[in-house]
Design an enzyme around this catalytic site. Structure first.
Site, PDB file in Angstrom:
ATOM      1  N   ALA A   1       0.852  -1.142   0.000  1.00 54.47           N
ATOM      2  CA  ALA A   1       0.083   0.010  -0.110  1.00 54.47           C
ATOM      3  C   ALA A   1       0.766   1.342  -0.142  1.00 54.47           C
ATOM      4  O   ALA A   1       0.645   2.377  -0.602  1.00 54.47           O
ATOM      5  CB  ALA A   1      -1.100   0.094   1.156  1.00 54.47           C
ATOM      6  N   HIS A   2       2.104   1.092   0.647  1.00 55.10           N
ATOM      7  CA  HIS A   2       2.818   2.340   0.877  1.00 55.10           C
ATOM      8  C   HIS A   2       3.251   2.979  -0.464  1.00 55.10           C
ATOM      9  O   HIS A   2       3.756   3.960  -0.505  1.00 55.10           O
ATOM     10  CB  HIS A   2       3.758   2.466   1.775  1.00 55.10           C
ATOM     11  CG  HIS A   2       5.055   1.616   1.397  1.00 55.10           C
ATOM     12  ND1 HIS A   2       6.184   2.099   1.289  1.00 55.10           N
ATOM     13  CD2 HIS A   2       5.127   0.143   1.695  1.00 55.10           C
ATOM     14  CE1 HIS A   2       7.006   1.144   0.694  1.00 55.10           C
ATOM     15  NE2 HIS A   2       6.702   0.058   1.288  1.00 55.10           N
TER      16      HIS A   2
ATOM     17  N   CYS B   1      28.496   3.279  -2.391  1.00 53.60           N
ATOM     18  CA  CYS B   1      28.851   4.013  -1.243  1.00 53.60           C
ATOM     19  C   CYS B   1      27.497   4.432  -0.370  1.00 53.60           C
ATOM     20  O   CYS B   1      27.574   4.371   0.739  1.00 53.60           O
ATOM     21  CB  CYS B   1      29.384   5.256  -1.576  1.00 53.60           C
ATOM     22  SG  CYS B   1      31.039   5.296  -1.425  1.00 53.60           S
TER      23      CYS B   1
END
Lengths: 388, 208
Positions: free
Chosen positions: A203-204, A328
């Site tokens: 959902a997010h 990095c």
């Protein structure tokens, strides 16, 4: 102060739509256990079933096909656990076919299963991140149990020919899974029309809350629980219903369905303005991914002679949030496996930036980034060991 | 978004300052003429560093640098360039990543390896200077650390073997030096150092 905040990391996660959190706040009174028989339970159960219908409508499938999970990571794990269980039970089909560019939720699960001795093929992709249908075809056979290919890639935005792959999978009698997490709300995802057996979503990624997702499972496709302990979701996904999150997911699905056409167009317009703006303003830019088959809000670019984490952090100091495929940023030494799988040069992978636009970005945001990034790249290149 | 979320940046304020305003960058328009140049790292590993020094009376009077790297690499080289300027060659040769990291107010653990290039590049520049002068390089041996006491293997011996490409795996290193075949206490330390040097010199670890 002339500092803006521009969030262009919507593929990582999105902010909740106001409609979503308002519905969730209103759902504060739904504290009853949706499995209880009393009135408190029944109103909660009613809200859960409404959300189930909203998601089913978005995917164009039956509400019974929807299983609420904690998110796509769990859904993907469920699917691979189903395959594993079938193999353990002695299925004559014992091979899984997937790709090298899946989300870590799949890649790491595959690595784990491979370590246990399961047979898994990981297909490569072309320079634009696209799976080759010929290669899929060649990988098919009557020993293939499951084919798992994501709908749209989170890093490059490249959209896979899922319908065609699904056809090939079914042609040899295999089950088809697609991780549609990045595609939902951005492009039409046709669960029924593509003949998908399993579909994962979170959902997010489309303005709903975190910690809630779905495994959609076609009628007749085998199902086994990953977790044990209750009767919820037919016993296939036990655990007390997270009423508020489920309500939020339902509203997010409803909004995604209603906005889809306009949103797709708007995101693509902003993405293209950003791409053209940056290409015009910065020398030697490489656009990664496939410009024809691309999630509308995703733009992945490499800046030769500049390292991604420094770009990300200089942008952060200007209030702009993006992500990078550089090693990095994660503290490892290897850059994005997705970009490398497409054959991108290691240096270019280290210098890659992903802009992912969303519903709440505006053309002003695009203008701001096009204004702020060129001097940053120039500055980094000026102090680079790599000179032109 | 409020400015409060910028107060909690990923790195310390000193790192942020050096990242935003890096000191002693080797700008082309400056036409800097170095007496010695050192370069380490590789683009494949995501960081590469070049350092140039001007030397007078065995003191570093001017230092300029370029880096292809992340914020930690940029900030640590910038900090190191300030530390080394004015130092005697001997003092500068003894700068360690720990000293630079400390001066920066610390780096997150997983970013420490980003700070290991600066001092190596500086030493390479001093080596280059001494070689160009035709002078004997006594500094090199003076900072050597014994890492395996049983077989008397120094860090410099390991670094030289890695840099020259003579060893490409830990096993090859052991075959050549015999490290860790005595009491075995040094094994982990040498393995860590070996991989750090492979990174510093931009070498890929070969399949065992």
């Amino acid at each position: 102060m002339n500092r803006r905040s521009v969030y262009m990391d919507n593929n990582a996660t999105t902010q909740m739509a106001p409609e979503v959190w308002q519905a969730m706040v209103a759902a504060k009174d739904l504290y009853g256990n949706a499995s209880s028989m009393h009135g408190f339970g029944r109103v909660a159960a009613h809200a859960v079933s409404k959300a189930r219908e909203q998601v089913a409508t978005l995917l164009d499938c039956a509400p019974e096909a929807i299983y609420f999970t904690s998110g796509a990571t769990e859904s993907n794990n469920m699917v691979f656990n189903i395959a594993r269980t079938l193999i353990d039970e002695g299925s004559r089909r014992n091979r899984i076919v997937t790709t090298k560019i899946e989300h870590p939720a799949t890649i790491e699960t595959v690595k784990y299963l491979k370590g246990l001795g399961y047979k898994i093929d990981e297909l490569s992709v072309d320079a634009t991140g696209l799976v080759d249908l010929g290669e899929v075809k060649a990988a098919m056979g009557d020993d293939v149990l499951l084919v798992s290919v994501m709908t749209g890639n989170n890093e490059t935005g490249t959209i896979q020919p899922v319908r065609e792959i699904s056809e090939l999978a079914h042609g040899c009698g295999a089950l088809m899974h697609t991780d549609a997490t990045q595609a939902i709300g951005k492009i039409p995802v046709d669960f029924k029309g593509w003949h998908i057996d399993y579909l994962s979503l979170s959902a997010h990624k489309f303005y709903g809350p975190k910690g809630i997702g779905v495994l959609a499972c076609a009628k007749g496709a085998p199902l086994f629980p990953l977790l044990h302990g209750g009767h919820q979701e037919g016993g296939y996904r036990p655990g007390t219903y997270n009423n508020q999150a489920i309500v939020g997911l339902g509203v997010a699905a409803e909004l995604a369905r209603r906005n889809l056409g306009d949103e797709q167009q708007r995101l693509w317009q902003m993405r293209e303005a950003l791409r053209k703006g940056l290409v015009a303003a910065i020398p030697d830019v490489v656009v990664n991914g496939n410009n024809e088959h691309c999630l509308p809000g995703t733009l992945n670019m490499s800046f030769p002679r500049a390292e991604g984490e420094s770009i990300l952090l200089y942008l952060d100091l200007e209030g702009i949030a993006v992500s990078t495929g550089s090693a990095c940023a994660t503290g490892s030494l290897k850059p994005s496996y997705v970009l490398l799988a497409g054959g991108l040069d290691v240096e270019l992978a280290h210098g890659s930036i992903r802009f992912s636009l969303g519903r709440y970005n505006t053309m002003d945001d695009v203008t701001y980034v096009v204004e702020k990034l060129p001097p940053i790249i120039e500055r980094i290149r000026m102090m680079s060991t790599r000179q032109q | 978004m409020s400015d409060s979320f910028m107060n909690d940046w990923v790195y310390t304020d000193i790192v942020k300052d050096h990242f935003m305003n890096p000191r002693n960058i080797w700008k082309r328009e400056e036409h800097f003429e170095p007496d010695g140049v050192g370069e380490v790292g590789s683009l494949a590993c995501g960081d590469q560093m070049r350092i140039g020094i001007q030397v007078k009376d065995d003191k570093i009077v001017k230092l300029r640098w370029l880096t292809y790297g992340c914020a930690s690499a940029i900030a640590s080289t910038s900090m190191m360039s300030e530390m080394a300027t004015g130092m005697s060659l001997g003092e500068a040769y003894r700068i360690t990543p720990d000293m630079v990291t400390k001066a920066l107010g610390g780096l997150p653990e997983h970013k420490f390896h980003c700070s290991v290039l600066g001092d190596k590049a500086l030493r390479a520049a001093i080596d280059d200077y001494l070689a160009k002068q035709g002078r004997e390089n006594t500094l090199k041996t003076s900072v050597a650390r014994v890492m395996c006491e049983c077989k008397n293997v120094t860090d410099q011996a390991i670094e030289t073997l890695v840099a020259s490409g003579k060893v490409r795996t830990l096993k090859e290193l052991q075959d050549l030096t015999g490290y860790g075949t005595g009491c075995g206490k040094c094994k982990q330390k040498i393995a860590d150092y070996f991989y750090e040097m492979m990174h510093v010199h931009g070498k890929e670890v070969a399949e065992e």
